[in-house]
Design a protein around this motif. Structure first.
Motif, mmCIF file in Angstrom:
data_model
loop_
_atom_site.group_PDB
_atom_site.id
_atom_site.type_symbol
_atom_site.label_atom_id
_atom_site.label_comp_id
_atom_site.label_asym_id
_atom_site.label_seq_id
_atom_site.Cartn_x
_atom_site.Cartn_y
_atom_site.Cartn_z
ATOM 1 N N SER A 1 0.853 -1.185 0.000
ATOM 2 C CA SER A 1 0.000 0.000 0.000
ATOM 3 C C SER A 1 0.894 1.242 0.000
ATOM 4 O O SER A 1 2.002 1.223 0.520
ATOM 5 N N TYR A 2 0.394 2.289 -0.625
ATOM 6 C CA TYR A 2 1.198 3.500 -0.766
ATOM 7 C C TYR A 2 0.297 4.720 -0.817
ATOM 8 O O TYR A 2 -0.906 4.634 -1.040
ATOM 9 N N LYS A 3 0.945 5.874 -0.602
ATOM 10 C CA LYS A 3 0.268 7.161 -0.684
ATOM 11 C C LYS A 3 1.211 8.111 -1.393
ATOM 12 O O LYS A 3 2.426 8.074 -1.171
ATOM 13 N N VAL A 4 0.676 8.936 -2.265
ATOM 14 C CA VAL A 4 1.474 9.946 -2.957
ATOM 15 C C VAL A 4 1.081 11.301 -2.403
ATOM 16 O O VAL A 4 -0.105 11.633 -2.333
ATOM 17 N N ASP A 5 2.092 12.057 -1.975
ATOM 18 C CA ASP A 5 1.871 13.385 -1.428
ATOM 19 C C ASP A 5 2.845 14.328 -2.119
ATOM 20 O O ASP A 5 4.001 14.451 -1.702
ATOM 21 N N GLY A 6 2.411 14.948 -3.219
ATOM 22 C CA GLY A 6 3.288 15.823 -3.994
ATOM 23 C C GLY A 6 4.431 15.038 -4.603
ATOM 24 O O GLY A 6 4.219 14.122 -5.387
ATOM 25 N N ASP A 7 5.667 15.374 -4.214
ATOM 26 C CA ASP A 7 6.856 14.688 -4.722
ATOM 27 C C ASP A 7 7.246 13.485 -3.868
ATOM 28 O O ASP A 7 8.274 12.869 -4.095
ATOM 29 N N ASN A 8 6.454 13.170 -2.847
ATOM 30 C CA ASN A 8 6.764 12.075 -1.933
ATOM 31 C C ASN A 8 5.885 10.859 -2.206
ATOM 32 O O ASN A 8 4.683 10.987 -2.425
#
Length: 162
Positions: free
Chosen positions: A110-117
């Motif tokens: 599982s993952y989350k994208v937050d801008g460049d992160n």
């Protein structure tokens, strides 16, 4: 204000741009990462060139070449190289971290994208944060560009697991 909000919502993340570009062309990325292992924060940075399933990664004293079928993990300071099959059914996404990032939905991570992160929740409970510092398209490379350029010196320890 409503139009501005709609434009902001449509803008793809750096991660989406990376995945789209890397599937079609050669991309050079500078990144940094952080994680906590055994209660200790581990950080690093590096650079990777990605073209499809192939990549060349450098950072933190390590260098990894992958031509899509074979991976060479090189530790020059230790004078050691480990050679593995990148397409092994047993190793799966772990043998090719770029393939993992390109196919996160299929990996079970599982993952989350937050801008460049990109924040990955690994199966063992570890969180891995990858920040894309810069990204640019570069000229397409021949397959041999994703293999080590020379033979390894005789004094090196070479472990071939293919």
């Amino acid at each position: 204000m409503t139009i501005l909000m709609a434009v902001l919502q449509v803008q793809p993340s750096a991660f989406d741009v990376f995945r789209n570009k890397a599937s079609e062309e050669c991309v050079s990325i500078e990144y940094e990462f952080s994680t906590t292992m055994s209660g200790h924060k581990v950080t690093g940075e590096g650079q990777v060139e990605v073209q499809g399933n192939s990549y060349h990664m450098q950072g933190n004293g390590m260098e990894i070449y992958c031509d899509g079928s074979t991976t060479w993990l090189i530790d020059e300071a230790a004078e050691e190289v480990v050679i593995e099959s990148a397409d092994s059914n047993d190793a799966g996404f772990l043998a090719n971290p770029i393939l993992l990032l390109m196919n996160l939905e299929e990996s079970g991570v599982s993952y989350k994208v937050d801008g460049d992160n990109i924040i990955l929740d690994m199966p063992d409970g570890t969180k891995l944060n990858i920040k894309i510092r810069s990204m640019e398209g570069i000229p397409t490379k021949k397959p041999e560009a994703f293999r080590p350029p020379t033979e390894f010196p005789k004094k090196w320890i070479v472990t071939d697991l293919r």
